[in-house]
Design an enzyme around this catalytic site. Structure first.
Site, PDB file in Angstrom:
ATOM      1  N   SER A  31       0.826  -1.212   0.000  1.00 53.21           N
ATOM      2  CA  SER A  31       0.000   0.000   0.000  1.00 53.21           C
ATOM      3  C   SER A  31       0.858   1.259   0.000  1.00 53.21           C
ATOM      4  O   SER A  31       1.718   1.425   0.861  1.00 53.21           O
ATOM      5  CB  SER A  31      -0.855   0.046   1.265  1.00 53.21           C
ATOM      6  OG  SER A  31      -1.733  -1.035   1.301  1.00 53.21           O
ATOM      7  N   HIS A  62      -4.396   1.094  -4.558  1.00 51.88           N
ATOM      8  CA  HIS A  62      -3.803  -0.060  -5.224  1.00 51.88           C
ATOM      9  C   HIS A  62      -3.922   0.146  -6.730  1.00 51.88           C
ATOM     10  O   HIS A  62      -5.014   0.199  -7.264  1.00 51.88           O
ATOM     11  CB  HIS A  62      -4.515  -1.349  -4.805  1.00 51.88           C
ATOM     12  CG  HIS A  62      -4.116  -1.800  -3.431  1.00 51.88           C
ATOM     13  ND1 HIS A  62      -4.166  -3.106  -3.036  1.00 51.88           N
ATOM     14  CD2 HIS A  62      -3.644  -1.110  -2.383  1.00 51.88           C
ATOM     15  CE1 HIS A  62      -3.729  -3.213  -1.790  1.00 51.88           C
ATOM     16  NE2 HIS A  62      -3.418  -2.007  -1.369  1.00 51.88           N
ATOM     17  N   HIS A  84      -5.708  -9.830  -1.656  1.00 50.02           N
ATOM     18  CA  HIS A  84      -5.627 -10.178  -0.235  1.00 50.02           C
ATOM     19  C   HIS A  84      -6.781 -11.095   0.149  1.00 50.02           C
ATOM     20  O   HIS A  84      -7.861 -11.010  -0.434  1.00 50.02           O
ATOM     21  CB  HIS A  84      -5.686  -8.898   0.608  1.00 50.02           C
ATOM     22  CG  HIS A  84      -4.627  -7.910   0.240  1.00 50.02           C
ATOM     23  ND1 HIS A  84      -4.826  -6.960  -0.738  1.00 50.02           N
ATOM     24  CD2 HIS A  84      -3.366  -7.744   0.699  1.00 50.02           C
ATOM     25  CE1 HIS A  84      -3.718  -6.250  -0.862  1.00 50.02           C
ATOM     26  NE2 HIS A  84      -2.811  -6.700  -0.003  1.00 50.02           N
ATOM     27  N   TYR A  86      -8.489 -10.611   2.759  1.00 55.07           N
ATOM     28  CA  TYR A  86      -9.578  -9.785   3.294  1.00 55.07           C
ATOM     29  C   TYR A  86     -10.518  -9.291   2.201  1.00 55.07           C
ATOM     30  O   TYR A  86     -11.627  -8.844   2.481  1.00 55.07           O
ATOM     31  CB  TYR A  86      -9.053  -8.610   4.138  1.00 55.07           C
ATOM     32  CG  TYR A  86      -8.269  -7.544   3.408  1.00 55.07           C
ATOM     33  CD1 TYR A  86      -8.888  -6.629   2.560  1.00 55.07           C
ATOM     34  CD2 TYR A  86      -6.902  -7.438   3.586  1.00 55.07           C
ATOM     35  CE1 TYR A  86      -8.170  -5.656   1.900  1.00 55.07           C
ATOM     36  CE2 TYR A  86      -6.172  -6.454   2.947  1.00 55.07           C
ATOM     37  CZ  TYR A  86      -6.803  -5.568   2.092  1.00 55.07           C
ATOM     38  OH  TYR A  86      -6.078  -4.618   1.439  1.00 55.07           O
ATOM     39  N   ALA A 114       2.666  -2.365   4.111  1.00 53.45           N
ATOM     40  CA  ALA A 114       2.450  -1.339   5.129  1.00 53.45           C
ATOM     41  C   ALA A 114       2.019  -2.081   6.385  1.00 53.45           C
ATOM     42  O   ALA A 114       1.255  -3.037   6.304  1.00 53.45           O
ATOM     43  CB  ALA A 114       1.351  -0.397   4.681  1.00 53.45           C
ATOM     44  N   SER A 212      -1.045  -8.741   4.911  1.00 52.66           N
ATOM     45  CA  SER A 212      -0.576  -9.237   3.612  1.00 52.66           C
ATOM     46  C   SER A 212       0.699 -10.052   3.758  1.00 52.66           C
ATOM     47  O   SER A 212       1.043 -10.507   4.846  1.00 52.66           O
ATOM     48  CB  SER A 212      -0.344  -8.048   2.673  1.00 52.66           C
ATOM     49  OG  SER A 212       0.714  -7.248   3.145  1.00 52.66           O
ATOM     50  N   HIS A 247      -7.464   4.188   7.017  1.00 55.11           N
ATOM     51  CA  HIS A 247      -6.775   3.635   5.845  1.00 55.11           C
ATOM     52  C   HIS A 247      -6.128   4.736   4.988  1.00 55.11           C
ATOM     53  O   HIS A 247      -5.016   4.564   4.490  1.00 55.11           O
ATOM     54  CB  HIS A 247      -7.761   2.810   5.016  1.00 55.11           C
ATOM     55  CG  HIS A 247      -7.134   2.144   3.829  1.00 55.11           C
ATOM     56  ND1 HIS A 247      -6.123   1.214   3.942  1.00 55.11           N
ATOM     57  CD2 HIS A 247      -7.373   2.289   2.502  1.00 55.11           C
ATOM     58  CE1 HIS A 247      -5.758   0.817   2.731  1.00 55.11           C
ATOM     59  NE2 HIS A 247      -6.504   1.443   1.852  1.00 55.11           N
TER      60      HIS A 247
END
Ligand code: HPA
Length: 287
Positions: A31, A62, A84, A86, A114, A212, A247
């Site tokens: 990220s 992204h 990912h 998630y 990150a 990640s 975020h």
């Protein structure tokens, strides 16, 4: 017949048509860290939408592309904006890029992410060199039918290549870039952690936390690739700083503090010596 729906052969065919040379090194840009791919020469950028089986990127920040080119005297392949767990993707999608890179000839993987800092010295802007990890995602990318050409039960006693770690520390020293070493805890996300969860992770020995990298590390080890990984610490982990986690602020910190990490990776590429031994060239069975 495989339960893994990823069309590996079709994706490989497209990439082989577009990429002029075999990549030696595969780099995953976390990220806010996609700036590194801007600096390659002989750049070929392939948006995810043009690669069979690749979903469109869903997370802001992204960029969603594979970029081939030369950096530090090596042919490299960058992944900007990976997949990912998630996001709800299956394992076959999450680790498709690292499998593709291996089939294209890459023997070395450098991963960046990150992460939230848990160890007191890991303040926002710090760089962590991973020397171990704790997989708390509740899944392995290797679970499921056995994949041809991959070790079924890969050893994970030293997932991060000691020689590459030594080189990273040496170069960081030469450049005056502060580099910590420690363990990364991988969680599923996408919610950030609670303060109690961070206390738990700290007691378990984690220095940083993120969502990640570990799936790619496991797949890369199963493929016999050598692995190096860095976390850019973008925030104090939950309960250790004063502000709630956002975020957009994590992404912004990645952009601001990513410069030193990018510099370190560039010099690493120019000092890497090729890995001898066999390339996993066997093409995957139709999928
Ligand atoms: N937790 C999990 N993932 C993260 C964090 C965090 O604090 N920061 C960046 N990615």
């Amino acid at each position: 017949m495989s339960a893994d729906p990823f069309p590996m052969r079709d994706a490989l065919k497209v990439l082989r048509e577009r990429i002029p040379e075999k990549p030696e090194v595969f780099l995953v840009l976390g990220s806010g860290l996609s700036g590194l791919a801007e600096g390659v020469s002989r750049r070929v950028s392939i948006p995810f939408g043009e690669i069979p089986g690749f979903p469109e990127p869903g997370v802001a920040g992204h960029a969603g592309r594979l970029v081939s080119g030369r950096m530090g005297g090596k042919w490299v392949l960058f992944l900007a904006g990976g997949f990912h767990f998630y996001e709800g993707f299956a394992s076959g999608v999450v680790v498709a890029p690292v499998r593709l890179a291996a089939h294209l000839g890459a023997r070395t993987v450098i991963l960046t992410n990150a992460a939230g800092g848990i160890a007191p010295e890991l303040r926002p802007g710090s760089i962590l060199l991973l020397d171990d990890h704790i997989n708390l995602m509740g899944r392995s990318p290797l679970a499921g039918p056995e994949v041809e050409g991959e070790e079924r039960f890969p050893d994970m006693s030293a997932p991060y290549d000691p020689e590459l770690q030594g080189l990273a520390l040496e170069l960081a020293g030469e450049k005056g870039i502060p580099l910590s070493r420690g363990s990364y805890a991988a969680v599923l996300g996408p919610s950030y952690e609670t303060p109690a969860e961070i206390r738990f992770l700290k007691a378990a020995g984690a220095d940083a936390v993120g969502m990640s990298t570990v799936p790619e590390v496991i797949a890369a080890r199963a493929l016999g690739m050598r692995v190096l990984a860095f976390s850019l610490i973008t925030n104090h982990a939950a309960g250790l700083g004063s502000a709630p986690l956002r975020h957009d602020e994590v992404l912004e910190m990645g952009r601001v503090a990513g410069g030193q990490l990018n510099e370190l990776i560039r010099s690493l590429l120019s000092r890497l010596t090729p890995l001898s031994g066999q390339t996993p060239t066997a093409d995957p069975s139709p999928g």
